[in-house]
Design a protein around this motif. Sequence first.
Motif, mmCIF file in Angstrom:
data_model
loop_
_atom_site.group_PDB
_atom_site.id
_atom_site.type_symbol
_atom_site.label_atom_id
_atom_site.label_comp_id
_atom_site.label_asym_id
_atom_site.label_seq_id
_atom_site.Cartn_x
_atom_site.Cartn_y
_atom_site.Cartn_z
ATOM 1 N N THR A 1 0.860 -1.182 0.000
ATOM 2 C CA THR A 1 0.000 0.000 0.000
ATOM 3 C C THR A 1 0.891 1.225 0.000
ATOM 4 O O THR A 1 1.793 1.352 0.840
ATOM 5 N N GLU B 1 -2.790 3.883 -3.457
ATOM 6 C CA GLU B 1 -2.721 2.796 -4.445
ATOM 7 C C GLU B 1 -2.261 1.513 -3.767
ATOM 8 O O GLU B 1 -1.388 1.534 -2.900
ATOM 9 N N LYS B 2 -2.837 0.413 -4.172
ATOM 10 C CA LYS B 2 -2.467 -0.902 -3.632
ATOM 11 C C LYS B 2 -1.930 -1.756 -4.777
ATOM 12 O O LYS B 2 -2.523 -1.790 -5.846
#
Length: 92
Positions: A31, A36-37
Amino acid sequence: MIQLTRLNNKLLIVNSDLIKFVEQSPDTLVTLTTGEKIVVLERVEEVLTRVIAFRRSVLQGLSQIWDPSSAHPSSPPSLAQSPGPPDPEPKK
């Protein structure tokens, strides 16, 4: 920057300064501070090892220009050896 591998075996370069969390459950989920992952093939331990190696390389570069005998960084060799600009007019 560190290199990781997405689940589809595509390489990915990640700015390690943006990593907020790395979780293992069962895939590794990175993460970023942006929210954003990213799911990657590398295990948590490998991601951590790569971040540490990258940061060590940055700090080693700093230690090469740091003067340990003072509290101030020394000038890089190219600047320290520069004679500087010539005097515009001779002094009388």
